[in-house]
Scaffold this active site. Sequence first.
Site, PDB file in Angstrom:
ATOM      1  N   GLY A   7     -28.325  11.690  -0.916  1.00 30.06           N
ATOM      2  CA  GLY A   7     -28.916  10.574  -0.185  1.00 30.06           C
ATOM      3  C   GLY A   7     -30.392  10.444  -0.494  1.00 30.06           C
ATOM      4  N   THR A   9     -33.017   7.706   0.649  1.00 29.33           N
ATOM      5  CA  THR A   9     -33.813   6.606   1.199  1.00 29.33           C
ATOM      6  C   THR A   9     -35.179   7.189   1.550  1.00 29.33           C
ATOM      7  OG1 THR A   9     -31.794   5.545   1.973  1.00 29.33           O
ATOM      8  CG2 THR A   9     -33.833   4.708   2.860  1.00 29.33           C
ATOM      9  N   HIS A  10     -35.542   7.281   2.811  1.00 28.79           N
ATOM     10  CA  HIS A  10     -36.876   7.770   3.155  1.00 28.79           C
ATOM     11  C   HIS A  10     -36.979   9.296   3.052  1.00 28.79           C
ATOM     12  CE1 HIS A  10     -37.650   3.718   4.262  1.00 28.79           C
ATOM     13  NE2 HIS A  10     -36.828   3.744   5.290  1.00 28.79           N
ATOM     14  N   CYS A  42     -37.134  -1.486   8.148  1.00 28.32           N
ATOM     15  CA  CYS A  42     -37.942  -2.071   9.218  1.00 28.32           C
ATOM     16  C   CYS A  42     -38.569  -3.395   8.778  1.00 28.32           C
ATOM     17  CB  CYS A  42     -39.025  -1.104   9.671  1.00 28.32           C
ATOM     18  SG  CYS A  42     -40.071  -0.495   8.333  1.00 28.32           S
ATOM     19  N   ALA A 278     -31.981  19.839   5.789  1.00 23.88           N
ATOM     20  CA  ALA A 278     -31.648  18.451   6.123  1.00 23.88           C
ATOM     21  C   ALA A 278     -32.859  17.765   6.720  1.00 23.88           C
ATOM     22  CB  ALA A 278     -30.472  18.388   7.093  1.00 23.88           C
ATOM     23  N   LEU A 298     -35.901   7.250  12.928  1.00 27.28           N
ATOM     24  CA  LEU A 298     -37.072   6.448  12.586  1.00 27.28           C
ATOM     25  C   LEU A 298     -37.548   6.845  11.189  1.00 27.28           C
ATOM     26  CD1 LEU A 298     -39.242   6.600  15.860  1.00 27.28           C
ATOM     27  CD2 LEU A 298     -38.084   4.579  14.939  1.00 27.28           C
TER      28      LEU A 298
END
Length: 446
Positions: A7, A9-10, A42, A278, A298
Amino acid sequence: MKVVVVGCTHAGTAAVKNILALHPEAEVTVFERNDNISFLSCGIALYVGGVVSDPKGLFYSNPEELASLGATVKMEHDVTEIDVQAQKVKAKNLQTNEAFEVAYDKLVMTTGSWPIIPPIPGREAENILLCKNYNQANVIIDKAKHAQKIAIVGAGYIGIELVEAFVESGKEVTLIDGLDRILNKYLDQHLTDILETELKERGVTLALNESVSEFKADDQGKVQQVITEKGSYEADMVIMCVGFRPNTDLLKGKVEMLPNGALIVDEYMRTSNPNILAAGDSTVVHYNPSNLKQYIPLATNAVRQGMLVGQNLTEERMAYRGTQGTSGLYLFGWNIGSTGVTKTSAALNNLEVRAVEFEDNYRPEFMPTTEKIYMQLVYEADTHRIVGGQLMSKYDVTQSANTLSLAIQNKMTVEDLATADFFFQPHFDRPWNYLNLLAQAALAQM
């Protein structure tokens, strides 16, 4: 050392960059099932509303950058199985269906979250959409061209921001939520009352304290009505924004999790298996107001935790400082900042609190202009420790939510904030800063 990151993303992007910076010898393999990384979800409402015309600005990294740093990046690859005993992952190329295995010494799970889809009858109708990633944002923009009546299900930040985007685009908008107030997790009632009045004045239909029981479609299979226990609402497009769940099925039964599936990590981002770290929306955070493990998805939490994965990959170098869940929102000219617990949510965090509401102009009345600030401070009843705060104004006071966030993180009391050293200059504030005055109002309340 072989590192596999699942994964990107951020949290994944931050983890990969920090791992390669601190461990240049590491062989880092990244698996991402999408065709892009680092998308700022966002910013979806800004993209949908046309405020951001070029979506490239909503990406702050790309596969080529990670590859240039030394990672092997496998885009559009799905990890199908993890053998924690043999320390191997099985993956499949989604373009070719080729399946293969990769061994690891350290596994980094940054698999993020996915929108919750309640089992509502009729949910398979066309034009019932989700709002999480770049591809979904493009679908929303395309479908909205032919939709006039739009229903948003969920009155959290994403739902509220989409309401504004569609109102500004001239759409008829209905906002539906099972709770009795919008932004229930972030603001207490005296602030949400102001915002709900604003929404109504702009033509938004508020269907609060109502849960969706059914979607009805027309003869072509397109959504036509949203049914709740209290009424029905016409809609030719529906966007579901009811929350997120962690993507952690690959490790189910293999490491410790919360009941919702969020991976439990220690202060060094390690799961109950020391070779599996993680970060991000797939994990818990340490919530400083209550000192409890919480699930708070978030981007800010994700990038911090991802950085710490790199720091603590092989040794305990930097502990997680926790989070206050600090957030900001812009809605129809209102600047809104929130951190920590609300008076409403305090009981859910086993906190006995008091709260004080306070209003003041942000700077002296002798200045050419000023604006009123609506504020609230939440503090523990016995210790006076600050555990939450909210601010709202037409003037941008949102950075003060960051100040209150630091106050919570550092366990400051009402007394500390009441006399904290802030500068005075009439262009910006009063001799007593409005945060001083907010805390002094709490002292008076005591």
